[in-house]
Design a protein around this motif. Structure first.
Motif, PDB file in Angstrom:
ATOM      1  N   GLY A 246       0.849  -1.105   0.008  1.00  0.00           N
ATOM      2  CA  GLY A 246       0.129   0.059   0.105  1.00  0.00           C
ATOM      3  C   GLY A 246       0.914   1.314  -0.263  1.00  0.00           C
ATOM      4  O   GLY A 246       1.905   1.329   0.123  1.00  0.00           O
ATOM      5  N   THR A 247       0.181   2.311  -0.283  1.00  0.00           N
ATOM      6  CA  THR A 247       0.981   3.690  -0.396  1.00  0.00           C
ATOM      7  C   THR A 247      -0.016   4.543   0.876  1.00  0.00           C
ATOM      8  O   THR A 247      -0.893   4.383   1.449  1.00  0.00           O
ATOM      9  CB  THR A 247       0.544   4.299  -1.682  1.00  0.00           C
ATOM     10  OG1 THR A 247      -0.787   4.654  -1.908  1.00  0.00           O
ATOM     11  CG2 THR A 247       1.196   3.686  -2.696  1.00  0.00           C
ATOM     12  N   THR A 252      -6.297   6.277  -0.111  1.00  0.00           N
ATOM     13  CA  THR A 252      -6.232   4.885  -0.230  1.00  0.00           C
ATOM     14  C   THR A 252      -6.994   4.155   0.689  1.00  0.00           C
ATOM     15  O   THR A 252      -7.981   4.799   1.385  1.00  0.00           O
ATOM     16  CB  THR A 252      -4.663   4.670   0.761  1.00  0.00           C
ATOM     17  OG1 THR A 252      -4.416   3.324   0.866  1.00  0.00           O
ATOM     18  CG2 THR A 252      -4.879   5.081   2.228  1.00  0.00           C
ATOM     19  N   GLY A 276       5.392   3.147   2.469  1.00  0.00           N
ATOM     20  CA  GLY A 276       4.437   2.164   2.063  1.00  0.00           C
ATOM     21  C   GLY A 276       4.170   1.498   3.226  1.00  0.00           C
ATOM     22  O   GLY A 276       4.706   1.510   4.378  1.00  0.00           O
ATOM     23  N   ALA A 316       1.892  -5.969  -6.258  1.00  0.00           N
ATOM     24  CA  ALA A 316       1.475  -4.942  -6.595  1.00  0.00           C
ATOM     25  C   ALA A 316       2.144  -4.027  -7.692  1.00  0.00           C
ATOM     26  O   ALA A 316       2.712  -4.532  -8.456  1.00  0.00           O
ATOM     27  CB  ALA A 316       1.889  -4.076  -5.225  1.00  0.00           C
ATOM     28  N   GLU A 320       2.186   5.006  -9.175  1.00  0.00           N
ATOM     29  CA  GLU A 320       2.202   5.589  -7.875  1.00  0.00           C
ATOM     30  C   GLU A 320       2.514   4.696  -6.605  1.00  0.00           C
ATOM     31  O   GLU A 320       2.818   5.310  -5.524  1.00  0.00           O
ATOM     32  CB  GLU A 320       0.498   5.859  -7.608  1.00  0.00           C
ATOM     33  CG  GLU A 320      -0.310   4.723  -7.476  1.00  0.00           C
ATOM     34  CD  GLU A 320      -0.743   4.143  -8.595  1.00  0.00           C
ATOM     35  OE1 GLU A 320      -1.370   2.689  -8.463  1.00  0.00           O
ATOM     36  OE2 GLU A 320      -0.507   4.383  -9.529  1.00  0.00           O
ATOM     37  N   LYS A 321       2.767   3.452  -6.855  1.00  0.00           N
ATOM     38  CA  LYS A 321       3.238   2.711  -6.086  1.00  0.00           C
ATOM     39  C   LYS A 321       5.036   2.306  -5.927  1.00  0.00           C
ATOM     40  O   LYS A 321       5.152   1.369  -5.399  1.00  0.00           O
ATOM     41  CB  LYS A 321       2.434   1.288  -5.853  1.00  0.00           C
ATOM     42  CG  LYS A 321       1.082   1.230  -5.463  1.00  0.00           C
ATOM     43  CD  LYS A 321       0.361   0.051  -5.266  1.00  0.00           C
ATOM     44  CE  LYS A 321      -0.731   0.172  -4.673  1.00  0.00           C
ATOM     45  NZ  LYS A 321      -1.747  -1.117  -4.264  1.00  0.00           N
ATOM     46  N   ALA A 324       6.892   2.727  -3.019  1.00  0.00           N
ATOM     47  CA  ALA A 324       6.568   1.711  -1.745  1.00  0.00           C
ATOM     48  C   ALA A 324       6.989   0.397  -2.088  1.00  0.00           C
ATOM     49  O   ALA A 324       7.396  -0.428  -1.223  1.00  0.00           O
ATOM     50  CB  ALA A 324       4.747   1.709  -1.662  1.00  0.00           C
ATOM     51  N   THR A 343       5.696  -0.380 -14.013  1.00  0.00           N
ATOM     52  CA  THR A 343       6.424  -0.424 -12.897  1.00  0.00           C
ATOM     53  C   THR A 343       7.532  -0.996 -12.773  1.00  0.00           C
ATOM     54  O   THR A 343       8.348  -0.596 -12.277  1.00  0.00           O
ATOM     55  CB  THR A 343       5.340  -0.919 -11.849  1.00  0.00           C
ATOM     56  OG1 THR A 343       4.050  -0.222 -11.784  1.00  0.00           O
ATOM     57  CG2 THR A 343       5.868  -1.172 -10.398  1.00  0.00           C
TER      58      THR A 343
END
Length: 359
Positions: A246-247, A252, A276, A316, A320-321, A324, A343
């Protein structure tokens, strides 16, 4: 690693809702009036495009869950929902091997996705890749610990849509983190375990406790419960863990779905260097735990306990991640990464010290 060569889920499923498609001739299972046909389209969009659960959709529209299921089934029969299947456009063995080399991963699974800016599509693609990986490593007596997250839910739904040809015995699926929404409705952590256990005909262990207790004292009460402590002990002894990453942003899911942690608390974690979280355990850019009062309220496995599981799979993706995911990789919190091609490229550019540009 090339998971796309597998025969079960190696095809990318694209769900398309077509509200203009006429009801197919000869379909006598369910006669719908105009209002129900409009509701069918809305229900299909909520389920397939917005990835809402059937229980949440039922509550949203004030109908029974059974009606939601019937409308979804009828939508497929009538052609309102069309499932098109196509092979992936590219395979990414080079990205996978580079990630493994640069970050010391045991294995990397990189899936193809055309639209890096649409989170739902990215999560769906990664979910299919994670489902393929789970089926690849599936064997008798396997114990699987699950955390929570939207991408893990996509993995579980991908498993449901696949025909699991591989027959295994004595599989166990364990919830490694308490529920993250109201216990009266489906929460991601519980639903993921239920879906995976159902597909694999597995024994399941659910945690009857919140992911974040109201206070540290309340958390200690939950941990002293024999049922909760038993489930967590079984989770610690799993062979493999599938974990979301998660961020720390205001939108979130833990902020939207749960009032046990506020944005001010999360911002304080961010100000202290958190980038993260895995199973609500917040860590910095080097994968080190960021101590906080929030951490003392979590009902679930700690980072060190998760790290000690033989195989830890991080599931994941999305630009945006990246920060993290990189923190989790740097801290050796995961052994296997399932992510998307955009990513993966970003992670490689960052690790090689190049400047990353977002077009």
């Amino acid at each position: 690693m090339n998971v796309h060569a597998m025969s079960i889920c190696s095809l990318l499923r694209l769900f398309q809702v077509n509200p203009t498609n006429p009801v197919s001739q000869g379909s006598a299972e369910m006669v719908l009036n105009a209002d129900d046909q409009r509701l069918m389209v809305k229900v299909a969009r909520k389920y397939y495009e917005e990835e809402m659960t059937q229980a949440a959709i039922a509550e949203f529209y004030g109908v029974s869950r059974q009606k939601v299921q019937r409308l979804l089934d009828q939508g497929k029969k009538d052609g309102i929902v069309r499932i098109s299947i196509r092979p992936p456009l590219h395979l990414h063995e080079k990205l996978e091997s580079d990630l493994e080399s640069l970050y010391g991963l045991r294995e990397a699974v990189v899936v193809d996705t055309e639209l890096c800016g649409i989170p739902g599509m990215v999560r769906t693609s990664i979910g299919i890749g994670a489902a393929e990986y789970l089926l690849k490593i599936l064997k008798d007596n396997l114990k699987i610990t699950i955390s929570w997250g939207e991408t893990l839910l996509c993995m579980a739904k991908a498993l449901v849509r696949c025909s699991v040809a591989k027959k295994t015995k004595n599989i166990t699926v364990i919830q490694g983190l308490g529920f993250v929404s109201e216990p009266s409705i489906d929460s991601h952590s519980c639903e993921i375990v239920n879906l995976i256990a159902g597909v694999l005909d597995a024994k399941k262990y659910l945690l009857s406790a919140p992911g974040i207790a109201a206070t540290h004292e309340a958390r200690e009460v939950f941990l002293s419960d024999p049922n909760v402590s038993e489930v967590l002990q079984i989770a610690r002894c799993a062979d493999v863990a599938f974990l979301g990453i998660g961020t720390l942003t205001p939108d979130t899911m833990i902020i939207k779905k749960n009032d046990s942690i506020s944005w001010s608390e999360m911002k304080a974690l961010k100000d202290r260097g958190a980038v993260g979280d895995i199973a609500l355990r917040y860590y910095d850019k080097d994968g080190r735990l960021v101590p906080s009062v929030v951490d003392k309220r979590v009902v679930g496995l700690a980072l060190d306990e998760l790290r000690n599981i033989k195989t830890v799979v991080g599931v994941a993706g999305g630009l945006e991640k990246v920060e993290a995911i990189r923190g989790a990789l740097t801290g050796k919190l995961i052994d296997v990464l399932v992510t998307d091609c955009f990513t993966a490229r970003e992670l490689l550019l960052l690790q090689s010290g190049e400047t990353v540009c977002h077009d």
